[in-house]
Write an enzyme that holds these catalytic residues in place. Sequence first.
Site, mmCIF file in Angstrom:
data_model
loop_
_atom_site.group_PDB
_atom_site.id
_atom_site.type_symbol
_atom_site.label_atom_id
_atom_site.label_comp_id
_atom_site.label_asym_id
_atom_site.label_seq_id
_atom_site.Cartn_x
_atom_site.Cartn_y
_atom_site.Cartn_z
ATOM 1 N N HIS A 18 0.785 -1.111 -0.104
ATOM 2 C CA HIS A 18 -0.186 -0.134 -0.190
ATOM 3 C C HIS A 18 0.834 1.240 0.164
ATOM 4 C CE1 HIS A 18 -3.760 -2.109 0.745
ATOM 5 N NE2 HIS A 18 -2.841 -2.899 1.489
ATOM 6 N N GLN A 301 12.272 -4.268 -6.738
ATOM 7 C CA GLN A 301 11.574 -5.224 -7.833
ATOM 8 C C GLN A 301 11.695 -4.529 -9.352
ATOM 9 O OE1 GLN A 301 8.494 -8.123 -6.747
ATOM 10 N NE2 GLN A 301 7.218 -6.841 -7.871
ATOM 11 N N TRP A 319 -1.601 -7.264 -7.200
ATOM 12 C CA TRP A 319 -1.741 -6.050 -8.333
ATOM 13 C C TRP A 319 -0.289 -5.310 -8.497
ATOM 14 C CZ3 TRP A 319 -3.883 -5.780 -12.538
ATOM 15 C CH2 TRP A 319 -4.132 -4.656 -13.095
ATOM 16 N N ASN A 320 0.363 -5.108 -7.558
ATOM 17 C CA ASN A 320 1.526 -4.210 -7.770
ATOM 18 C C ASN A 320 2.476 -4.914 -8.590
ATOM 19 O OD1 ASN A 320 0.494 -2.252 -6.182
ATOM 20 N ND2 ASN A 320 1.830 -2.589 -4.273
ATOM 21 N N SER A 321 2.816 -6.171 -8.483
ATOM 22 C CA SER A 321 3.533 -7.210 -9.032
ATOM 23 C C SER A 321 3.200 -6.940 -10.471
ATOM 24 C CB SER A 321 3.750 -8.472 -8.155
ATOM 25 O OG SER A 321 4.526 -8.274 -7.344
ATOM 26 N N ASP A 340 -6.709 -10.383 -4.109
ATOM 27 C CA ASP A 340 -7.012 -10.176 -5.405
ATOM 28 C C ASP A 340 -6.171 -10.996 -6.474
ATOM 29 O OD1 ASP A 340 -4.706 -8.873 -4.469
ATOM 30 O OD2 ASP A 340 -5.020 -7.451 -5.980
#
Length: 413
Positions: A18, A301, A319-321, A340
């Site tokens: 987040h 990353q 979702w970030n990845s 998610d």
Amino acid sequence: MDQPQQHFLVVSFPAQGHINPSLQLAKRLARLGAQVTFSTATEVHRRIPLGKLPHCLLAPPTPSEELKSVGSRTLAELARDLAAAGRPVTCVVYNFLVPWAAAVARDLGVPPPCIGSSPPPSSPSTTSTSVAIPASSRPTGRTPSPSRSTGPAGSPRPRRPSLLFSRNPEDDLFFPLVEELFQTMDTKARVLVNTFEALELDYLKAAESVELLPIGPTLPSAYADGLDGTETSFGGDLFQQTPRESYTAWLDAQPDRSVVYREEISRALEDSQRSYLWVARGAREGVKESSQGMVVEWCSQVEVLSHRAVGCFVTHCGWNSTLESLACGVPIVGMPKWSDQPANAHLAEPSAEGLPDAAELRRCLDLVMGEGQRGEAVRQRAEIWGRRAREAVREGGSSDRNLMAFVQQRLTD
């Protein structure tokens, strides 16, 4: 007469997934000329080198109920202190796990807040087909099988978010927060979504109860809008990084698109006979480097994914990845677990189901990184979506226009 300067108070839940997009959103707002105050938990805040970005302390990293009670009080005190100092807050931007920030804003008379850097439209916090469901009312039917993906996004999302049908007990933590989010959300609330129009425009248009503004991908400038080539990381890592020089030097010595970058997943990939960079944070019993790979505790990353040597990302599909891999043009082999993640994997490859075993993982890697026509098609599609993602946040792109319009609209509210 000069227009008054906007002052955004960006409030983030104290977790890495987040903080990264929220902090990047704060930086982008600051680049547009707004004042920005970034707020998160005290212990987390102390680890973040914020540099010139104004900041504050919110609350200790505690269970959600204590975070809510302490955070609400300190956030209100902060807003009053800023007003007394001649820097009144004009908008509160918060992510969906701190929904109590909306009530604080209303109590202070701050204009209606917006939810910043939210998950994409398949999230239960944004999709028009979702409702807040208490744990006692959750569906009891069979949990939909997670998906295996062999490329970046570009396919329709499932009709309902995977979180609503999860049987993972850890997902139960989200339901009270999602329910409170709906209870505190204004009619026609503005939601800044960490996605972009070319990726899922139909879902963005389908929402009726909220106004979805895609402003993503919210990535470091060097890999997104290109305005600051020196910004190669989010700058908010909560974990001790392995020295950057060690893994970048190792990557530099590898051939193009030859390395599998992998999150904390099974050691079965060691049998693939492909070079790998493996993030194994925390307990590392039985984890060791070999002649074909390198193991790190933590790394940047997005910097790794942008390296020419990386040819595939084996990921849980958070979702970030997923978005970082997409923006860097790197194909995905997905192993979703919870929250998610199954929905995100489904977006990438809706026709495949089930968690792959070791043999299937090797088959996917051979497909993505091999010389066959399908592998070449996957890589070409990854490159196309990477260009589209970067175009969205560059000057004049759809996400850039949406964020600028949002800031300007705040002046007229």
